[in-house]
Design a protein around this motif. Sequence first.
Motif, short mmCIF file in Angstrom:
data_model
loop_
_atom_site.label_atom_id
_atom_site.label_comp_id
_atom_site.label_asym_id
_atom_site.label_seq_id
_atom_site.Cartn_x
_atom_site.Cartn_y
_atom_site.Cartn_z
N VAL A 162 38.25 48.38 31.50
CA VAL A 162 37.56 48.60 31.53
C VAL A 162 36.82 47.87 31.63
N GLU A 163 35.06 47.74 31.25
CA GLU A 163 33.99 47.41 32.53
C GLU A 163 33.53 45.90 32.22
N GLY A 164 33.58 45.90 33.58
CA GLY A 164 33.18 43.76 33.47
C GLY A 164 34.29 43.70 33.81
N ASP A 165 34.60 42.45 33.62
CA ASP A 165 36.05 41.60 34.81
C ASP A 165 37.02 42.08 33.89
N ILE A 166 37.85 41.96 34.94
CA ILE A 166 40.06 42.14 34.01
C ILE A 166 40.72 40.46 34.60
N VAL A 167 41.86 40.24 33.52
CA VAL A 167 42.39 39.23 33.69
C VAL A 167 43.48 39.42 33.73
N ALA A 168 44.28 38.33 34.33
CA ALA A 168 45.93 37.95 34.62
C ALA A 168 46.75 36.86 35.53
N PRO A 169 47.51 36.61 35.32
CA PRO A 169 47.93 35.21 35.61
C PRO A 169 47.63 35.16 37.44
N SER A 170 47.53 35.83 37.79
CA SER A 170 46.86 36.07 39.09
C SER A 170 46.29 36.91 40.20
N ALA A 171 44.74 36.56 40.78
CA ALA A 171 44.30 37.25 41.22
C ALA A 171 44.18 38.66 42.45
N ILE A 172 45.30 39.02 41.82
CA ILE A 172 45.77 40.18 42.59
C ILE A 172 46.02 41.38 41.72
N ALA A 173 45.37 42.58 42.27
CA ALA A 173 44.64 43.81 41.92
C ALA A 173 46.30 44.13 42.42
N PHE A 174 47.13 45.35 41.41
CA PHE A 174 47.75 46.18 41.55
C PHE A 174 48.22 47.24 42.01
N ASN A 175 47.36 47.91 42.63
CA ASN A 175 47.08 48.66 43.81
C ASN A 175 45.60 48.70 43.80
N GLU A 176 44.92 49.84 45.23
CA GLU A 176 43.20 49.89 45.75
C GLU A 176 43.12 50.20 44.07
N ARG A 177 43.47 51.21 43.21
CA ARG A 177 42.43 51.70 42.57
C ARG A 177 42.18 50.57 41.55
N TYR A 178 43.28 49.72 41.40
CA TYR A 178 42.21 49.30 40.55
C TYR A 178 42.01 48.20 40.89
N LYS A 179 40.43 47.39 39.92
CA LYS A 179 40.42 46.44 40.16
C LYS A 179 41.02 44.48 40.05
N THR A 180 40.79 43.94 41.32
CA THR A 180 40.84 42.43 41.52
C THR A 180 40.86 41.91 40.36
N PRO A 181 41.37 41.41 39.18
CA PRO A 181 41.60 40.45 38.40
C PRO A 181 40.82 38.71 38.82
N LYS A 182 40.63 38.62 37.50
CA LYS A 182 40.02 37.12 37.67
C LYS A 182 41.34 36.03 36.77
N GLU A 183 41.58 35.94 37.86
CA GLU A 183 42.65 34.64 37.57
C GLU A 183 42.55 34.09 36.13
N LEU A 184 42.86 33.71 35.24
CA LEU A 184 43.13 33.03 33.90
C LEU A 184 43.09 31.36 33.83
N THR A 185 42.24 31.74 33.58
CA THR A 185 42.55 29.38 33.15
C THR A 185 43.30 28.81 32.38
N ILE A 186 43.46 27.78 32.21
CA ILE A 186 44.60 27.28 31.12
C ILE A 186 44.08 27.28 30.40
N ASN A 187 42.35 26.75 29.46
CA ASN A 187 42.29 27.38 28.49
C ASN A 187 41.91 28.94 28.26
N GLU A 188 41.79 30.14 29.01
CA GLU A 188 42.37 31.11 28.98
C GLU A 188 43.10 31.52 28.06
N ILE A 189 43.77 31.04 28.79
CA ILE A 189 45.85 31.35 28.26
C ILE A 189 45.49 31.56 26.78
N LYS A 190 45.20 29.94 27.05
CA LYS A 190 44.88 29.30 25.31
C LYS A 190 44.89 30.26 24.42
#
Length: 339
Positions: free
Chosen positions: A112-140
Amino acid sequence: METALFSPYTIKNVTLKNRIVMSPMCMYSSHNEDGMLQDWHYTHYVSRAVGQVGLIMVEATAVTPQGRISPLDLGIWSDKHIPGFKKLVEMIKAQGAKTAIQIAHAGRKATVEGDIVAPSAIAFNERYKTPKELTINEIKKTVEAFKDGARRAKESGFDIIEIHGAHGYLINEFLSPLSNKREDEYGGNSENRYRFLQEVIEAIKEVWDGPLIVRISANDYTNDGLTPDDYVDYAKRMKDQGVDLIDVSSGGVAPAKIDVYPGYQVVFSDKIRNDANIPTGAVGLITKAVQAEEILKNNRADLIFIARELLRDPYWPRTAAKELGVSIESPKQYDRGWL
């Protein structure tokens, strides 16, 4: 002749008329990009109920707009989605099938457009965006989004909820050391990596007392990734939390070569079922009735999840019944077709 495939199965307080489940498959058909059901969805799902599938499971349905796999995915992040799902549930049940919905968050595999999120800021591969690491508050907040999605599923009338913990999406990303490099209470050892799913299950059970399924990817197919043995432990944890059945798939959390052949994932269902002592569903290139019957009769799974074969043949249960030499009911409107 009695068959396992066409015998009823009770999961908690819901009895399915047979062991055939329509596996969740994204339709990419919410064309206004608002997560709403379209005419296509009603035609697609209800036709398989007419075809005598025992349990119709609606595709991965995002608990947040950011958690969609694609912009065209269904959503359950707003109460505005409830009326459409209510209508769909009523139409499916009118054909004698039970209903389920898979609630999901795509994590780093969202497109989707905009930031994407994940447990860690590691992209799946070169075709995907690098995600933003979720904060504790965002996890909740994400845990709460799953809880709200479950409440809306209940209000929509679904019989069963499945949590999508497979295929490299957000929950799977937390579980696997390949995608979770956190050093806080949500990362590190297996107990910490399980914590997010644990909290999602706990939150959902606050608003949902019906059958609860979790789909897993039982093998990462990659060095240093999770194996079926690891998922036996996770499945035991889920069972202790009150999960009723594990839907056993595999792969997707990291790029990997997978040797695909008919029934290639059944061995994982077998292991989870018998080592963790919890009911399972088998999935993965199951196309023939005799194949499904063998899986059930040899106690390798309790339900058979059919995916692509139901795209090719909406009336696969009738095809399977003919193959096994048994008779099943059909809509009265179609009686003359079976004479």
